[in-house]
Design an enzyme around this catalytic site. Structure first.
Site, PDB file in Angstrom:
ATOM      1  N   SER A 894       0.805  -1.223   0.000  1.00  0.00           N
ATOM      2  CA  SER A 894       0.000   0.000   0.000  1.00  0.00           C
ATOM      3  C   SER A 894       0.837   1.272   0.000  1.00  0.00           C
ATOM      4  CB  SER A 894      -0.931   0.011   1.212  1.00  0.00           C
ATOM      5  OG  SER A 894      -0.191  -0.007   2.415  1.00  0.00           O
ATOM      6  N   LYS A 937      -7.180   3.178   8.283  1.00  0.00           N
ATOM      7  CA  LYS A 937      -6.247   4.167   7.748  1.00  0.00           C
ATOM      8  C   LYS A 937      -6.870   5.556   7.734  1.00  0.00           C
ATOM      9  CE  LYS A 937      -3.794   0.812   4.820  1.00  0.00           C
ATOM     10  NZ  LYS A 937      -3.480   0.398   3.433  1.00  0.00           N
TER      11      LYS A 937
END
Length: 1006
Positions: A894, A937
């Site tokens: 990511s 996140k």
């Protein structure tokens, strides 16, 4: 003729089979050979356990050793030899009769011992016939023995090859007097040959109790003097005389063993040491089983070291007692006869008040009928519940009348206590065990008796109770069949066998398991919703799943329990939610911690063949809660280990599979148990370490971290009231408003859960508690806490909220990462120097993240001209990429978009916006692929004060899980390729990005 030993293995009986080694009369040879042949044919008898009293065995060996008539040879006349030979048979015959008297009728060895007695009787008959004489033994055997002794006195010692016959005859007479007075009429009315104890006795001083004649007592040996007595006298002695010791109550201070013994208690009990148990490792310790014989008076102490030795005077006569007690035996004393009769009737009354169906009570009743009346005070006083002081008074009563008078009130008090107990409550089968504390082993010389000799009488009642519990447990047919089989084996086992305890523990567990016991579920959805909302704030997904389960249970009552798995960071309330679910359903709750478990036996249990075997945690938990439909919380299922003992995660496959757990088989039980009604809830911080097969059997529900607003509500509703209660404070002492709570959350506890927040609140409460305890008046303010005091207690803020300070130079970008502890922000820094085009990566990066860095470099080199970068960013330039927090291992795809943005800023010389965070995986063609952990996140970015978050376009469906207030405060940008990412990351867009987006694509001809 010598005597050899042929012992029965595993038996208490020692058979001494004579072997002819010297000249012996023909009749004796014929009889002994016939006896030996017939005994050798009974090999089956040798294989059976034949427990007899230790004292009888000692007598048996003593007679065979001392009456070896072959050593007398032919030095005496025929009549005297015939007498000795005939005595040899009758002694053995009489010993077996004594064994049969004390052996229960249903004992498995009784018929073998009866046959052995018949063999000796037949051998005696053959012996008599070989002499062609039916003449019995002379009436005055003692005169014959005396003549033998007088004749042998004139024989020189040198003429005997072995032991002096005179010594043998002396020992033989002593054995007959002391041991077999009840078997043979060997006494002459003109002589008094009653049993006499030695004039000198070693003394055993005890503070544990009082040994009375006719009773058996187990004493522990702990003092140095008593230890020396056991080592020097009991363990090394070989004769019967060495087993007789004096037991004297010790009324001195137990810590004064090294001082003088005088004055000792004047009255003691001569006892026979029946058994010595103990070892010398790690330090010497022994336990004695002593049978009381008679009273004695200490005439004088001969020595004190190494153990006391005293000259004693025997007070009780140990003659052959008669079962009756009448006027003639008491010298016509009518008062003593009446007193003994009254005592006897009181003892009968006490026994009649008990349950005669209990075997131990029936034995006691037979004991009262068989014992002589003069022995009743001592025997009964040792059986009923009395204090040591009262027993000492009975011991000190030398006179028979005084002894009856002192023991009668004790017996009357026991009767009155039993009457009161029967009136106050309904009698139960075990009342007599508590009220009538019977000593194990009422022993009397010549009449050995034990209430628990064969480990099957008192325990038999427990076995019957256990059998009723087995039938009343409503277990399945297969389990009941196994239990009845084990119960049948248990009844045949003596308690001394190690397997007895194992089998008993197994049966106790089987009857305690909740085979058909369950709790009724509360299926009211409205009530359940209120309870869940009161216990937990937010966590809507978990609450909705519980309500769905209740709704389905209303429609279908036979629904199997679901297998749920709560996955989320620590401190978000996974375990407490499981407890609330059990409370909502009205079920029992049991938590099983699986963190660090690396043995499959913890789940399935051990097989009963192993030492120390026990059931697994699942069965133990069911036994603890007592119902078959509890809520089981399998905590930390992602932290299971694996070792040589097996894989516990594999063992959980059967437990957590709805198609298999209806017949879960624990290795210890070895029968199937139904787990289908159990509601299993597993918790984990990550699914990465859970085996795929196990994860496939569970319904995974992700529990994300809390937003700041949710934390404020949780603190106000739950954490602050709980901490006030824990610290003994009230709202008048301290008030923490929402803005103070928000400051603590934002500046001191940046986490997914609320554990650190609760600790900070606890620190504030402790500071106020100190001031309250010191008597200071807590200052009131608009915020409830003085600002200076709160700052002192909270300390310096460990979190720097200013993200913009990191973006002072090009080559810095802010990424988002997911960890088992929740979402985190992650900085990426880049620098370049002149060199040979090398790429350096630091920060403990994993292989996947390193590959993302190489992908970013390749993409930038391929698209440098579209972004007005140098033709080749790596020509003559070394690039160094660093990920701060170098002690933390980092990996995952990511960070791809963050690395591209960081390098684009470095080569373009432009600053990335300081309020932008991003996440996403990249491809070599510049596409942005979806990643996981979007909610965590985004919440991490929100906690860090970020205003814009760049996400992959294919993660748009995950935005629904983000709370509405967070979505409203953030600018969520979705990007499908790197051009869109660069445009959103830089102010005013990125030069060349628009041109790239409009660049014509080459159509494929395939």
């Amino acid at each position: 003729m010598e005597t050899s030993l042929a012992s029965c293995k595993g038996s208490g009986l020692l058979l001494l089979v004579p072997v002819l080694l010297a000249p012996t009369p023909p009749g004796m040879c014929t009889a002994l050979r016939t006896l030996s042949k017939r005994l050798s044919q009974r090999s089956k008898f040798m294989k059976h356990n034949f427990p007899i009293n230790f004292t009888i065995r000692v007598h048996y060996e003593e007679v065979f050793r001392l009456s070896n008539i072959s050593r007398l040879k032919l030095q005496i006349d025929n009549l005297e030899m015939f007498v000795l030979q005939r005595l040899w048979f009758q002694i053995n015959h009489g010993i077996l009769k004594k064994i049969l008297r004390v052996m229960p009728e249903k004992h498995p060895s009784r018929r073998y011992s009866a046959e052995l007695e018949r063999r000796f009787r037949d051998a005696e008959g053959i012996f008599v016939q070989s002499h062609h004489s039916e003449k019995d033994l002379p009436e005055n055997i003692q005169d014959i023995l005396d003549r033998m002794t007088e004749h042998l006195d004139n024989v020189p010692e040198s003429s005997w090859r072995f032991v002096s016959p005179k010594t043998l005859l002396d020992n033989f007479q002593h054995s007959m007097r002391c041991l077999f007075s009840d078997c043979f009429s060997v006494t002459n009315p003109e002589h008094d040959y009653g049993i006499q104890i030695p004039r000198r006795l070693p003394l055993l001083l005890t503070q544990e109790g009082v040994l009375l004649p006719g009773s058996t007592m187990r004493l522990s040996v702990d003092t140095p003097r008593n230890m020396q007595l056991v080592k020097s006298r009991l363990l090394t002695g070989t004769s019967l005389k060495s087993t007789i010791i004096g037991v004297v109550p010790d009324t001195r201070d137990p810590d004064r063993d090294s001082e003088d013994l005088s004055p000792l208690h004047s009255i003691g009990t001569a006892g026979l040491a029946v058994q010595v148990v103990g070892s010398n490792w790690p330090k010497p310790h022994y336990t004695l089983l002593i049978t009381g014989l008679c009273r004695f008076r200490v005439a004088g102490l001969l020595k004190e070291r190494p153990f006391p030795l005293a000259e004693v005077e025997q007070l009780d006569k140990l003659e052959q007692y008669t079962p009756s007690f009448n006027q003639e035996e008491t010298g016509g004393d009518a008062e003593l006869g009446a007193l003994s009769q009254k005592f006897y009737q009181a003892a009968l009354q006490l026994v009649d008040m008990l349950d005669m169906s209990v075997p131990v009570v029936a034995k006691l009743r037979r004991l009262l009928d068989s014992l002589p009346r003069e022995t009743l005070p001592d025997v009964v006083a040792s059986m009923i519940r009395t204090s040591n002081k009262e027993k000492l008074q009975v011991l000190d009563a030398v006179g028979l009348e005084e002894r009856f008078r002192r023991a009668l009130p004790l017996l009357t008090r026991q009767i009155e206590g039993l009457k009161l107990l029967q009136k106050s409550r309904k009698p139960r089968p075990d009342d007599e065990k508590r009220v009538f504390s019977v000593r194990k082993g009422g022993v009397f010389p010549g009449r050995q008796f034990s209430l628990d000799d064969e480990a099957g009488d008192e325990d038999g009642d427990d076995t019957q109770i256990l059998e009723r519990r087995v039938h009343g447990s409503n277990m399945p047919e297969a389990a009941l069949k196994v239990c009845l089989k084990e119960l049948k084996r248990l009844k045949k086992m003596p308690q001394s066998m190690p397997e007895y305890a194992l089998t008993r523990n197994y049966l106790d567990l089987m009857v305690e398991l909740p085979w058909d016991r369950n709790t009724k579920d509360r299926l009211d959805i409205g009530t359940a919703r209120v309870l869940l909302d009161n216990d937990h704030y937010a966590m809507d997904k978990l609450k909705r799943r519980v309500l769905e389960y209740l709704a389905v249970r209303q429609l279908k009552t036979s629904l199997k329990g679901p297998i749920l798995c709560f996955v989320g960071p620590p401190g978000v309330g996974k375990t407490s939610v499981g407890r609330s679910i059990a409370k909502t359903l009205g079920r029992e709750f049991h938590r099983i911690s699986l963190g660090g478990v690396c043995d499959q036996s913890d789940i399935r249990g051990h097989r009963r063949t192993y030492v120390g075997s026990m059931p697994g945690r699942i069965i133990n938990g069911l036994k603890t809660v007592g119902v078959n439909n509890p809520v089981f919380l399998l905590d930390e299922v992602d932290k299971l280990g694996k070792s040589l003992q097996g894989d516990p995660a594999a063992a959980l496959l059967e437990v957590l599979d709805p198609e298999q757990n209806h017949s879960f088989t624990d290795h210890y039980l070895n029968v199937a148990f139904d787990l289908s009604q159990v509601l299993f809830i597993a918790t984990a911080n990550s699914t990465a370490t859970i085996p795929p097969a196990l994860l496939d059997r569970m319904e995974v529900l992700h529990v994300s971290g809390y937003t700041q607003e949710e934390k404020v509500e949780i603190a106000q509703r739950h954490l602050i009231p709980h901490q006030l209660q824990q610290h003994g404070l009230t709202p008048q002492h301290i008030q923490i408003p929402q803005d103070t709570t928000l400051e603590v959350i934002s500046r001191y506890t940046r986490e997914a859960g609320v554990r650190s927040l609760e600790r900070k609140i606890g620190a504030l409460c402790r500071a106020v508690a100190v001031k309250v305890a010191e008597g200071q008046k807590v200052a009131e303010s608009a915020h409830g806490i003085p600002e200076r005091s709160a700052q002192e207690e909270r300390g310096q803020s460990p979190i720097c909220l200013s993200v913009s300070e990191r973006f002072t130079l090009p080559g810095v970008a802010l990424g988002l990462a997911w960890t088992p502890l929740g979402g985190e922000i992650m900085y990426v820094e880049a620098s370049r120097t002149e060199g040979e085009g090398q790429l350096t990566l630091t920060g403990q990066l994993g292989d996947v993240m390193k590959e993302s860095a190489h992908l970013a470099i390749s993409w930038l080199r391929a698209n440098a001209k579209y972004y007005q970068l140098t033709n080749n960013p790596l020509d003559g330039t070394d690039i160094h990429l660093h990920f701060p927090a170098g002690a933390v291992t980092k990996d995952g795809p990511s960070a791809g978009v963050t690395i591209v943005t960081c390098l684009a800023s470095l080569f373009s010389g432009r600053l990335v916006r300081s309020d932008v965070a991003m996440t996403g995986e990249i491809t070599l063609r510049g596409l942005v692929l979806p990643v996981g952990g979007i909610k965590d996140k985004v919440l991490a970015a929100h906690r860090a004060g970020v205003k814009r978050v760049i996400l992959p376009k294919r993660n748009e469906q995950d935005l629904e899980d983000i709370p509405a207030n967070v979505r409203s405060e953030l600018d969520l940008v979705t990007a499908g390729d790197l051009g869109e990412v660069l445009n959103a990351a830089f102010d005013g867009g990125f030069a060349g990005a628009a041109k790239m987006q409009g660049h014509p694509q080459v159509a494929s001809k395939l």
